[in-house]
Design a protein around this motif. Structure first.
Motif, PDB file in Angstrom:
ATOM      1  N   GLY A  10       0.813  -1.203   0.000  1.00  0.00           N
ATOM      2  CA  GLY A  10       0.000   0.000   0.000  1.00  0.00           C
ATOM      3  C   GLY A  10       0.840   1.242   0.000  1.00  0.00           C
ATOM      4  N   LEU A  11       0.199   2.349   0.287  1.00  0.00           N
ATOM      5  CA  LEU A  11       0.849   3.657   0.334  1.00  0.00           C
ATOM      6  C   LEU A  11       1.042   4.063   1.787  1.00  0.00           C
ATOM      7  N   VAL A  12       2.244   4.468   2.123  1.00  0.00           N
ATOM      8  CA  VAL A  12       2.551   4.851   3.495  1.00  0.00           C
ATOM      9  C   VAL A  12       3.512   6.033   3.464  1.00  0.00           C
ATOM     10  N   GLN A  13       3.457   6.855   4.492  1.00  0.00           N
ATOM     11  CA  GLN A  13       4.375   7.985   4.569  1.00  0.00           C
ATOM     12  C   GLN A  13       5.748   7.534   5.058  1.00  0.00           C
ATOM     13  N   TYR A  37      11.708 -10.339  -2.129  1.00  0.00           N
ATOM     14  CA  TYR A  37      12.543  -9.588  -3.057  1.00  0.00           C
ATOM     15  C   TYR A  37      11.767  -8.344  -3.471  1.00  0.00           C
ATOM     16  N   CYS A  38      12.484  -7.328  -3.944  1.00  0.00           N
ATOM     17  CA  CYS A  38      11.801  -6.133  -4.406  1.00  0.00           C
ATOM     18  C   CYS A  38      12.363  -5.700  -5.759  1.00  0.00           C
ATOM     19  N   GLN A  39      11.511  -5.038  -6.516  1.00  0.00           N
ATOM     20  CA  GLN A  39      11.923  -4.523  -7.820  1.00  0.00           C
ATOM     21  C   GLN A  39      11.345  -3.129  -8.009  1.00  0.00           C
ATOM     22  N   THR A  90      10.320   2.126  -1.990  1.00  0.00           N
ATOM     23  CA  THR A  90       9.229   1.992  -2.948  1.00  0.00           C
ATOM     24  C   THR A  90       9.586   0.987  -4.034  1.00  0.00           C
ATOM     25  N   ALA A  91       8.724  -0.025  -4.201  1.00  0.00           N
ATOM     26  CA  ALA A  91       8.985  -1.101  -5.158  1.00  0.00           C
ATOM     27  C   ALA A  91       7.813  -2.072  -5.147  1.00  0.00           C
ATOM     28  N   GLY A 108       3.339 -10.455  -6.648  1.00  0.00           N
ATOM     29  CA  GLY A 108       3.891  -9.184  -6.198  1.00  0.00           C
ATOM     30  C   GLY A 108       2.846  -8.267  -5.577  1.00  0.00           C
ATOM     31  N   THR A 109       3.316  -7.407  -4.708  1.00  0.00           N
ATOM     32  CA  THR A 109       2.455  -6.405  -4.082  1.00  0.00           C
ATOM     33  C   THR A 109       3.211  -5.076  -4.048  1.00  0.00           C
ATOM     34  N   GLN A 110       2.529  -4.006  -4.408  1.00  0.00           N
ATOM     35  CA  GLN A 110       3.166  -2.706  -4.523  1.00  0.00           C
ATOM     36  C   GLN A 110       3.286  -2.030  -3.164  1.00  0.00           C
ATOM     37  N   VAL A 111       4.477  -1.523  -2.880  1.00  0.00           N
ATOM     38  CA  VAL A 111       4.714  -0.709  -1.689  1.00  0.00           C
ATOM     39  C   VAL A 111       5.188   0.659  -2.169  1.00  0.00           C
TER      40      VAL A 111
END
Length: 115
Positions: A10-13, A37-39, A90-91, A108-111
């Motif tokens: 999700g979206l976080v500050q 893992y992140c991309q 962010t990835a 995958g999940t968006q951060v």
């Protein structure tokens, strides 16, 4: 074969926290290593953290002290607790299961971390 489903992105500050979950379709106790893992856009996929069958953990230097990987064998779920998040975190975050020579990925999940 095992299927992996991630959730929790999700979206976080900046400075905030998120917990990602990776639910496996079968017992994770038999999976040699599970990891996150992140991309990021325009970059290659890179290791964030792993946990072995024996419970040993490994982290990328960039997340040490901020992220924690853990697992619930009963729920067949692996978690990634992410604290003190930074915009550079962010990835898209992917869950991975390594079973011998076989490597399975989740969708995958968006951060997204805003400054």
């Amino acid at each position: 074969q095992v299927e992996l489903v991630e959730s929790g992105g999700g979206l976080v500050q900046s400075g905030g926290s998120l917990r990602l979950s990776c639910a496996a379709s079968r017992s994770i106790f038999i999976i040699n290593t599970m990891g996150w893992y992140c991309q990021a856009p325009g970059k290659e996929r890179e290791l964030v953290a792993t946990i072995t069958t024996g419970g040993s953990t490994n982290y990328a230097d960039s997340v040490k002290g901020r992220f924690t990987i853990s697992r619930d064998i009963v729920k067949n779920t692996v978690y990634l607790q992410m604290n003190s998040l930074k915009p550079e975190d962010t990835a898209v975050y992917y869950c991975n299961a390594l079973m011998g020579s076989r490597s399975v990925w989740g969708q995958g999940t968006q951060v997204t971390v805003s400054s």
